[in-house]
Design a protein around this motif. Structure first.
Motif, PDB file in Angstrom:
ATOM      1  N   ARG A 133       0.848  -1.187   0.000  1.00 26.28           N
ATOM      2  CA  ARG A 133       0.000   0.000   0.000  1.00 26.28           C
ATOM      3  C   ARG A 133       0.888   1.243   0.000  1.00 26.28           C
ATOM      4  O   ARG A 133       1.727   1.410   0.871  1.00 26.28           O
ATOM      5  CB  ARG A 133      -0.919  -0.001   1.222  1.00 26.28           C
ATOM      6  CG  ARG A 133      -1.873   1.186   1.283  1.00 26.28           C
ATOM      7  CD  ARG A 133      -2.937   0.971   2.335  1.00 26.28           C
ATOM      8  NE  ARG A 133      -2.382   0.899   3.678  1.00 26.28           N
ATOM      9  CZ  ARG A 133      -2.168   1.977   4.458  1.00 26.28           C
ATOM     10  NH1 ARG A 133      -2.445   3.187   3.998  1.00 26.28           N
ATOM     11  NH2 ARG A 133      -1.676   1.827   5.669  1.00 26.28           N
ATOM     12  N   ARG A 134       0.684   2.094  -1.000  1.00 19.50           N
ATOM     13  CA  ARG A 134       1.536   3.269  -1.155  1.00 19.50           C
ATOM     14  C   ARG A 134       1.092   4.400  -0.233  1.00 19.50           C
ATOM     15  O   ARG A 134      -0.078   4.780  -0.207  1.00 19.50           O
ATOM     16  CB  ARG A 134       1.506   3.774  -2.595  1.00 19.50           C
ATOM     17  CG  ARG A 134       2.259   5.070  -2.844  1.00 19.50           C
ATOM     18  CD  ARG A 134       3.759   4.845  -2.772  1.00 19.50           C
ATOM     19  NE  ARG A 134       4.258   4.281  -4.004  1.00 19.50           N
ATOM     20  CZ  ARG A 134       5.401   3.620  -4.105  1.00 19.50           C
ATOM     21  NH1 ARG A 134       6.138   3.426  -3.025  1.00 19.50           N
ATOM     22  NH2 ARG A 134       5.807   3.141  -5.256  1.00 19.50           N
ATOM     23  N   LYS A 139       9.255  15.111   3.530  1.00 17.45           N
ATOM     24  CA  LYS A 139      10.675  15.305   3.790  1.00 17.45           C
ATOM     25  C   LYS A 139      10.922  16.758   4.173  1.00 17.45           C
ATOM     26  O   LYS A 139      10.110  17.641   3.865  1.00 17.45           O
ATOM     27  CB  LYS A 139      11.488  14.935   2.541  1.00 17.45           C
ATOM     28  CG  LYS A 139      11.323  13.474   2.128  1.00 17.45           C
ATOM     29  CD  LYS A 139      12.015  13.177   0.809  1.00 17.45           C
ATOM     30  CE  LYS A 139      13.506  13.295   0.893  1.00 17.45           C
ATOM     31  NZ  LYS A 139      14.171  12.883  -0.367  1.00 17.45           N
ATOM     32  N   PRO A 140      12.034  17.045   4.860  1.00 23.47           N
ATOM     33  CA  PRO A 140      12.308  18.417   5.301  1.00 23.47           C
ATOM     34  C   PRO A 140      12.350  19.438   4.165  1.00 23.47           C
ATOM     35  O   PRO A 140      12.043  20.608   4.370  1.00 23.47           O
ATOM     36  CB  PRO A 140      13.679  18.302   5.988  1.00 23.47           C
ATOM     37  CG  PRO A 140      13.757  16.885   6.426  1.00 23.47           C
ATOM     38  CD  PRO A 140      13.028  16.091   5.381  1.00 23.47           C
ATOM     39  N   ASP A 141      12.733  19.006   2.959  1.00 20.38           N
ATOM     40  CA  ASP A 141      12.820  19.943   1.847  1.00 20.38           C
ATOM     41  C   ASP A 141      11.476  20.181   1.160  1.00 20.38           C
ATOM     42  O   ASP A 141      11.402  20.865   0.137  1.00 20.38           O
ATOM     43  CB  ASP A 141      13.844  19.463   0.815  1.00 20.38           C
ATOM     44  CG  ASP A 141      13.498  18.088   0.250  1.00 20.38           C
ATOM     45  OD1 ASP A 141      12.433  17.541   0.597  1.00 20.38           O
ATOM     46  OD2 ASP A 141      14.298  17.564  -0.546  1.00 20.38           O
ATOM     47  N   GLN A 144       8.183  14.602  -1.053  1.00 22.62           N
ATOM     48  CA  GLN A 144       7.587  13.452  -0.397  1.00 22.62           C
ATOM     49  C   GLN A 144       8.355  12.180  -0.734  1.00 22.62           C
ATOM     50  O   GLN A 144       8.761  11.982  -1.871  1.00 22.62           O
ATOM     51  CB  GLN A 144       6.117  13.297  -0.802  1.00 22.62           C
ATOM     52  CG  GLN A 144       5.213  14.399  -0.260  1.00 22.62           C
ATOM     53  CD  GLN A 144       3.756  14.137  -0.564  1.00 22.62           C
ATOM     54  OE1 GLN A 144       3.388  13.745  -1.674  1.00 22.62           O
ATOM     55  NE2 GLN A 144       2.892  14.346   0.419  1.00 22.62           N
ATOM     56  N   ARG A 145       8.503  11.344   0.285  1.00 25.35           N
ATOM     57  CA  ARG A 145       9.190  10.076   0.108  1.00 25.35           C
ATOM     58  C   ARG A 145       8.140   8.963   0.019  1.00 25.35           C
ATOM     59  O   ARG A 145       7.342   8.777   0.948  1.00 25.35           O
ATOM     60  CB  ARG A 145      10.118   9.797   1.276  1.00 25.35           C
ATOM     61  CG  ARG A 145      10.953   8.516   1.119  1.00 25.35           C
ATOM     62  CD  ARG A 145      11.624   8.139   2.432  1.00 25.35           C
ATOM     63  NE  ARG A 145      12.434   9.211   2.951  1.00 25.35           N
ATOM     64  CZ  ARG A 145      13.692   9.451   2.598  1.00 25.35           C
ATOM     65  NH1 ARG A 145      14.259   8.681   1.688  1.00 25.35           N
ATOM     66  NH2 ARG A 145      14.362  10.449   3.122  1.00 25.35           N
ATOM     67  N   PRO A 146       8.105   8.204  -1.093  1.00 24.86           N
ATOM     68  CA  PRO A 146       7.123   7.126  -1.198  1.00 24.86           C
ATOM     69  C   PRO A 146       7.509   5.926  -0.345  1.00 24.86           C
ATOM     70  O   PRO A 146       8.663   5.493  -0.357  1.00 24.86           O
ATOM     71  CB  PRO A 146       7.148   6.780  -2.687  1.00 24.86           C
ATOM     72  CG  PRO A 146       8.519   7.159  -3.144  1.00 24.86           C
ATOM     73  CD  PRO A 146       8.916   8.354  -2.314  1.00 24.86           C
ATOM     74  N   LEU A 147       6.552   5.400   0.385  1.00 24.76           N
ATOM     75  CA  LEU A 147       6.765   4.217   1.203  1.00 24.76           C
ATOM     76  C   LEU A 147       5.760   3.144   0.815  1.00 24.76           C
ATOM     77  O   LEU A 147       4.644   3.457   0.390  1.00 24.76           O
ATOM     78  CB  LEU A 147       6.610   4.537   2.691  1.00 24.76           C
ATOM     79  CG  LEU A 147       7.616   5.505   3.319  1.00 24.76           C
ATOM     80  CD1 LEU A 147       7.270   5.731   4.782  1.00 24.76           C
ATOM     81  CD2 LEU A 147       9.033   5.000   3.182  1.00 24.76           C
TER      82      LEU A 147
END
Length: 509
Positions: A133-134, A139-141, A144-147
């Motif tokens: 499930r995505r 992120k600080p910048d 977005q980081r996909p998990l």
């Protein structure tokens, strides 16, 4: 059973340990106190089944250590019902569910039957991996980081298989690899880097970062790497299923032809295996065969710092690194990969050329700075990254809004946990100003949250300071100096440690 794989593709076969390495080099396969202790002495065995699982994997470790180039052709039997139960117990209780919606607590209601059924499906070959499930993590910048969140049964099986892979590859991985390894952590990597820069001839730094590493892993190359040690087709089939399971986003399943979902339980060990063959073995061989001066390496996952004595070595290494990554479907991040002048002589050399202060670089949440101690000696200063601190403070601000009307003692106890957790990582020597600043801002956010509870609230700084002293831990350094802890982790009596003027080995230094 094992099979000799010494006649494999030369691009993916480990090189032989150097017989007579240069004084500035590292032992390619030096004893690593943290990892060695972890693999040789399994965690405390609480139950009889855990003891049997650990004993089985201990035999695998010993075989992997004794025969470095042989394949293990029978491994799946180590994924027993007991191993699955241990894997289930090690998962986070409150973790988000995958696409099947099954939680840890719901699975426990009929645990033995569920695990026996999972075990039977695996050995019958009828087990099917579900798509991840995505979700996206900020992120600080601002990006977005996909998990990928796997289904619970996939997590259980991946954890059990990962333990088997760890038993084999912990005997193969090199000393300068720190990420996602048992008995090793971020502060071990930070210590090794600090000792390397301060006690060896390092004048140039290559700060390398692989762009979208987890999303770029080639499945074909990964399977080829795995076959160097894994000859059990059933284990390889399981790993292929997880790689090809796909990702579900907005109800749509997208197939995955490349990459390994970041966040999956199996991804860390697969990532380390991939980088072991694509980077570690090559870099270790390069510094012994091609470098004219001292070379030190510290890698944590896809973040790597390489120190050089000579600029020519650094430039040649970086150029060849680009080519090396390209051969395996990887690329270096153009904005995060740099060559900078850094080290004990950097400030004087740059001043002699009419340049400014040495540039800084970031590694594992800290900015690394060339500085001087009170006595005027070179000192590597580390301070928390400002963008990471601001992102953490924004999280605290949003959480305080939701807790605005909670009793003050409850707010204080929660903030104490948050501040203590931040200090546990960031309270390193030379960083006291940053941790003090963090505590100050947390106190100020708490004051502002209390004032919003009522227009007539008259909370003063004296009152909030009294509350902060009562609940929040004081800003103080919690970690020892890197060289002190490094000497304990890699003591002088180790045959390959050679700490001192001769060589610093742990961490690949």
């Amino acid at each position: 059973m094992m099979h000799d794989s010494s006649k494999s593709d030369p691009a993916i076969v480990a090189s032989k340990s150097a017989n007579n390495p240069e004084p500035s080099g590292a032992e390619p396969m030096e004893p690593r106190a943290g990892a060695k202790g972890n693999t040789s002495n399994p965690p405390t065995r609480r139950t009889q089944c855990r003891e049997s699982v650990s004993m089985g994997l201990d035999r695998v470790r010993k075989a992997a250590k004794a025969r470095k180039k042989e394949q293990f052709t029978a491994l799946l039997h180590h994924v027993s019902v007991e191993a699955l139960k241990e894997a289930y117990r090690s998962l986070k209780r409150q973790a988000a569910p995958g696409v099947d919606g099954t939680t840890w607590q719901a699975y426990e209601q009929n645990l033995d039957a569920n695990l026996n059924d999972l075990h039977a499906r695996v050995f019958r070959g009828t087990y099917r991996a579900l798509p991840s499930r995505r979700v996206y993590l900020g992120k600080p910048d601002g990006s977005q980081r996909p998990l990928g969140i796997a289904a619970l049964e996939d997590k259980i099986l991946q954890r059990a298989v990962g333990e088997v892979l760890n038993a084999i590859y912990e005997e193969d991985f090199l000393g300068f690899s720190y990420g996602f390894r048992p008995g090793r952590g971020q502060h071990d990597a930070l210590d090794a880097l600090c000792v390397a820069i301060t006690q060896t001839k390092v004048n140039w730094i290559v700060d390398a970062d692989i762009a979208k590493f987890f999303d770029s892993i080639s499945h074909d190359w990964l399977v080829r790497f795995l076959k160097q040690r894994i000859g059990d087709p059933r284990v390889l089939r399981l790993i292929r299923k997880w790689l090809k399971a796909g990702v579900m986003e907005d109800g749509v399943v997208n197939p995955t032809e490349v990459g390994s979902p970041q966040g999956a339980v199996i991804s860390p060990i697969l990532a380390n295996i991939y980088l072991h063959y694509t980077f570690d073995l090559w870099a270790n061989r390069w510094r012994h065969r091609n470098a004219q001066g001292n070379v030190v390496i510290v890698r944590y996952a896809d973040d790597t710092v390489v120190g050089f004595e000579y600029e020519a070595d650094a430039k040649r290494f970086l150029s060849e690194l680009h080519e090396r990554m390209g051969k395996f479907a990887l690329s270096l991040h153009p904005g995060k990969t740099r060559l900078i002048e850094f080290g004990r002589q950097a400030a004087n050399n740059r001043k002699g050329r009419g340049l400014g202060k040495p540039e800084t670089f970031c590694f594992l949440g800290f900015v690394h700075i060339c500085a001087r101690s009170r006595r005027g000696a070179f000192q590597l200063k580390r301070k928390s990254r400002r963008d990471r601190m601001r992102a953490k403070l924004r999280e605290i601000k949003e959480a305080l809004r939701k807790r605005m009307h909670d009793p003050i003692p409850e707010q204080g106890r929660w903030l104490a946990q948050v501040v203590r957790g931040y200090f546990n990582y960031h309270a390193v020597p030379t960083n006291v100003r940053s941790v003090s600043t963090f505590r100050y801002h947390v106190t100020n956010l708490w004051r502002r949250a209390l004032k919003r509870r009522s227009q007539r609230d008259g909370t003063t700084w004296e009152q909030i300071d009294k509350l902060a002293r009562a609940f929040l831990p004081p800003p103080r350094i919690l970690h020892p100096w890197p060289n002190a802890r490094f000497a304990v982790t890699h003591p002088r009596w180790e045959p390959s440690a050679r700490i001192g003027l001769a060589r610093i080995c742990a961490g690949g230094v």
